[in-house]
Design a protein around this motif. Structure first.
Motif, short mmCIF file in Angstrom:
data_model
loop_
_atom_site.label_atom_id
_atom_site.label_comp_id
_atom_site.label_asym_id
_atom_site.label_seq_id
_atom_site.Cartn_x
_atom_site.Cartn_y
_atom_site.Cartn_z
N PRO A 95 -3.28 19.93 -9.86
CA PRO A 95 -3.55 21.13 -9.08
C PRO A 95 -2.77 21.18 -7.77
N THR A 96 -2.46 20.01 -7.19
CA THR A 96 -1.73 19.97 -5.91
C THR A 96 -1.03 18.63 -5.79
N SER A 97 -0.01 18.56 -4.96
CA SER A 97 0.61 17.27 -4.68
C SER A 97 -0.34 16.37 -3.89
N MET A 98 -1.21 16.99 -3.09
CA MET A 98 -2.17 16.20 -2.31
C MET A 98 -3.07 15.36 -3.22
N HIS A 99 -3.41 15.95 -4.36
CA HIS A 99 -4.27 15.25 -5.32
C HIS A 99 -3.64 13.93 -5.76
N TYR A 100 -2.31 13.83 -5.65
CA TYR A 100 -1.60 12.65 -6.15
C TYR A 100 -1.00 11.79 -5.04
N ARG A 101 -1.18 12.18 -3.76
CA ARG A 101 -0.63 11.35 -2.68
C ARG A 101 -1.16 9.92 -2.77
N ASN A 102 -2.46 9.79 -3.01
CA ASN A 102 -3.03 8.44 -3.05
C ASN A 102 -2.58 7.67 -4.29
N LEU A 103 -2.26 8.40 -5.37
CA LEU A 103 -1.74 7.73 -6.56
C LEU A 103 -0.35 7.17 -6.28
N MET A 104 0.47 7.95 -5.56
CA MET A 104 1.79 7.45 -5.18
C MET A 104 1.66 6.25 -4.24
N ALA A 105 0.71 6.33 -3.34
CA ALA A 105 0.48 5.20 -2.42
C ALA A 105 0.05 3.97 -3.20
N LEU A 106 -0.80 4.18 -4.19
CA LEU A 106 -1.31 3.05 -5.00
C LEU A 106 -0.19 2.44 -5.83
N ASP A 107 0.60 3.31 -6.47
CA ASP A 107 1.74 2.87 -7.28
C ASP A 107 2.72 2.07 -6.40
N THR A 108 3.08 2.66 -5.26
CA THR A 108 4.07 2.01 -4.40
C THR A 108 3.53 0.69 -3.85
N GLU A 109 2.27 0.69 -3.41
CA GLU A 109 1.67 -0.56 -2.90
C GLU A 109 1.70 -1.65 -3.97
N ALA A 110 1.35 -1.28 -5.20
CA ALA A 110 1.31 -2.28 -6.27
C ALA A 110 2.71 -2.86 -6.52
N MET A 111 3.73 -1.98 -6.51
CA MET A 111 5.09 -2.48 -6.78
C MET A 111 5.60 -3.33 -5.61
N LEU A 112 5.25 -2.94 -4.38
CA LEU A 112 5.65 -3.76 -3.22
C LEU A 112 4.97 -5.12 -3.26
N SER A 113 3.73 -5.13 -3.71
CA SER A 113 2.97 -6.39 -3.73
C SER A 113 3.40 -7.29 -4.88
N ALA A 114 3.86 -6.69 -5.98
CA ALA A 114 4.10 -7.46 -7.20
C ALA A 114 5.51 -8.04 -7.27
N GLN A 115 6.48 -7.33 -6.67
CA GLN A 115 7.89 -7.68 -6.92
C GLN A 115 8.43 -8.62 -5.83
N PRO A 116 9.49 -9.37 -6.16
CA PRO A 116 10.04 -10.33 -5.19
C PRO A 116 10.90 -9.62 -4.15
N LEU A 117 10.28 -9.07 -3.12
CA LEU A 117 10.99 -8.30 -2.09
C LEU A 117 10.77 -8.95 -0.73
N ASP A 118 11.85 -9.18 -0.01
CA ASP A 118 11.72 -9.69 1.36
C ASP A 118 11.49 -8.55 2.34
N ALA A 119 11.98 -7.38 2.01
CA ALA A 119 11.76 -6.16 2.80
C ALA A 119 12.10 -5.00 1.89
N VAL A 120 11.78 -3.79 2.34
CA VAL A 120 12.01 -2.63 1.48
C VAL A 120 12.48 -1.45 2.31
N VAL A 121 13.32 -0.61 1.71
CA VAL A 121 13.65 0.69 2.28
C VAL A 121 12.97 1.73 1.41
#
Ligand code: FES
Length: 566
Positions: A95-121
């Motif tokens: 219905p809106t992009s707002m409805h999915y902002r937290n899903l994008m945050a969750l997806d991005t957080e999970a990938m930042l936490s899971a992958q071997p990254l020293d920093a990210v852009v």
């Protein structure tokens, strides 16, 4: 005994096979298939969160930005590895992009936490992407540089300039009022968004880019470089280099979110005449760092922060004008006495040093303190019996003659009811009435749409009425204008007083007293509450999780379980 340092680069965050050495051997085997040398694989790893998507036209330049970030990382001795995340573009999501902002945050957080990254852009831009990425980085604790795709350019059209999306709404309102015909609205449709980049006005994307820069997640000038300018690519290259500096001197993203930096962000938002949506997003960002964004603080700052930027939707110019006028450095230079100048950025440089002495300023676009667009801030918070949890009014985009007003409520039960009746010539409505939309908040199935800018009923629009008081529990596009009271909390779907409002009730708005009151006696409200029931919960999936977990707008409409603990 000394602590063993945490593994870095590709050795970090090994997959769990019960044999760490085997996990790393397997990882190295697979990455070798990409053709990297041993020397490259021994470098620090800089992730690049790539939000390219064919369904996000604002991010059309993301691929070349990613390549430029890689250049910066490589030149500084790192290994850049891009990975995709969810991408959100306003007009493409129901219905809106707002409805999915937290899903994008969750997806991005999970990938930042899971992958071997020293920093990210983080390559973001369109409205919800930057808050989602900052929320994710704060929760994941991975050092992060924000890069935005930059604003689109305004384009000449029949004697004026156009850019999404204040002009979209202006022409649509004129079309509804019969002032623009079918042929012209078709020509306008092809002239509003003519380059890559985010909306070319001080909408949510531009506001959030400015806030990310003021918080310290990117250089100040990088907030407004046009999407198509070569400097945008240089900013991307510099973001890669900055991420490498974070490897040598890691900074947890949460360290940049403090009461002082939040004050700086609010002052900037107010002086920009920025988007109301930024209040919700900033509350969500603060919440990830364990802080609350106090609407009363916004109010206090609003009374002493002038609007200095003359851009649409509250003024005349476009983002390219703001950038050419000197951008954030000029604006913040004018606001120095209102800012916490000691607040550091990712490199530890204080805000005052970052502002420095701007080399050039065009004060027709970014006004001096003595010649403001408005002497007081663009946003105010309202409280009262209709909004005990608070509501927001974009004062800078509203009609002052409506600031002290009592009127009859014309209530719509939801978006379908609004669509069905708003243009009905038999609708009993006058310009002095107050239009009320309920069941459009974050918990509602509507997903907190940017529908708070309720259309003026067609028969009134044709009679020349340009503005009325409009109240809702949803949001308004950062590119819209009008006397619209938004984010009423608690929302109707959560059983707030808004759920009990009915057509014919009296409502009083007082901007002077910061009040929004439903003038209905307690016994009547109690009888209505006894008849009220919440909307049915969605049966499954993301919608179900949102309905069960989403917080109200003053808490950023984040999911409760994603906020910082404690
Ligand atoms: Fe992407 Fe406006 S639609 S920024």
């Amino acid at each position: 005994m000394t602590d063993t340092p945490a593994p870095k680069g590709l050795a970090a965050r090994a997959a769990n096979y019960g044999d760490r050495a085997f996990a790393l051997y397997l990882r190295r085997s697979f990455i070798r298939s990409a053709g990297y040398s041993d020397a490259m694989l021994g470098r620090p790893v800089i992730g690049i969160a790539d939000t390219r998507s064919d369904l996000n036209s604002c991010h059309r330049t993301a691929p070349e930005l990613v390549e430029a970030v890689k250049r910066g990382v490589l030149a500084a001795g790192g290994l850049p590895l891009a990975f995709p995340t969810i991408s959100l573009c306003e007009p493409f999501l129901a219905p809106t992009s707002m409805h999915y902002r937290n899903l994008m945050a969750l997806d991005t957080e999970a990938m930042l936490s899971a992958q071997p990254l020293d920093a990210v852009v983080l390559v973001g831009g369109c409205d919800k992407t930057v808050p989602a990425q900052l929320m994710a980085a704060i929760s994941a604790g991975v050092p992060a540089v924000q890069l935005v795709v930059g604003p689109m350019s305004a384009m000449r059209f029949e004697g004026e300039r156009l850019s999404a999306c204040t002009d979209c709404r202006r022409f649509w309102a004129a079309y509804r009022a019969g002032e623009v015909d079918e042929a012209k609205i078709a020509r306008v449709e092809g002239a509003l968004a003519t380059t890559a980049g985010t909306c070319g006005v001080m909408g949510t994307a531009s506001t959030m880019a400015a806030i990310a820069a003021v918080l310290g997640f990117m250089p100040l000038e990088a907030a407004s470089i046009p999407a198509v300018h070569a400097d945008r690519l240089r900013a991307a290259e510099a973001a890669g280099a900055q991420a490498m500096r974070l490897v040598a001197r890691p900074v947890a993203p949460a360290a940049l979110v403090t009461p002082a930096s939040l004050d700086n962000a609010l002052v900037t938002l107010l002086a920009l005449g920025g988007s109301t949506n930024a209040v919700v997003h900033l509350a969500a960002i603060a919440g990830r760092a364990g802080l609350a964004l106090d609407l009363k603080r916004l109010d206090a700052l609003s009374d002493r922060t002038p609007v200095l930027v003359d851009l649409k939707p509250t003024g005349e110019g476009y983002m390219e004008d703001f950038h050419a006028a000197g951008g954030l450095r000029v604006l913040l230079h004018e606001l120095r006495d209102l800012l916490h100048l000691e607040a550091p950025d990712l490199d530890g440089v204080p805000l005052g040093t970052r502002i420095g002495a701007p080399p050039f300023a065009d004060h027709r676009v970014i006004r001096r303190r003595g010649d403001p667009v408005s002497p007081v801030g663009g946003l105010v918070a309202l409280y009262g019996s209709l909004a005990p949890g608070g509501a927001i009014l974009k004062r800078a985009a509203a009609t002052p003659s409506l600031f002290e007003h009592e009127g009859r409520a014309i209530v719509f039960d939801g978006l379908e009811d609004l669509a069905r009746r708003i243009d009905d010539d038999s609708l009993d409505v006058t310009p002095a009435d107050i239009l009320v939309l309920k069941n459009a908040g974050p918990r509602s199935p509507a997903g907190m749409p940017e529908a708070g800018h309720l259309p003026i009923p067609r028969k009134l629009a044709r009679a020349g009425v340009k503005d009325m008081i409009r109240i809702s529990d949803c949001r308004m596009s950062g590119t819209a204008f009008g006397t619209t009271i938004l984010h009423v909390a608690p929302e109707a779907a959560a059983g707030g007083p808004l759920a009990l409002a009915e057509t014919g009730d009296r409502i009083r708005l007082s901007v002077r007293d910061r009040r929004l009151d439903l003038l209905v006696d307690d016994a009547t409200l109690a009888a209505r509450r006894a008849r009220w029931s919440p909307p049915p919960a969605p049966p499954r999936g993301w919608d179900r999780l949102v309905a069960e977990q989403v917080l109200q707008a003053p808490d950023g409409a984040d999911l409760a379980f994603l906020r910082a603990l404690g």
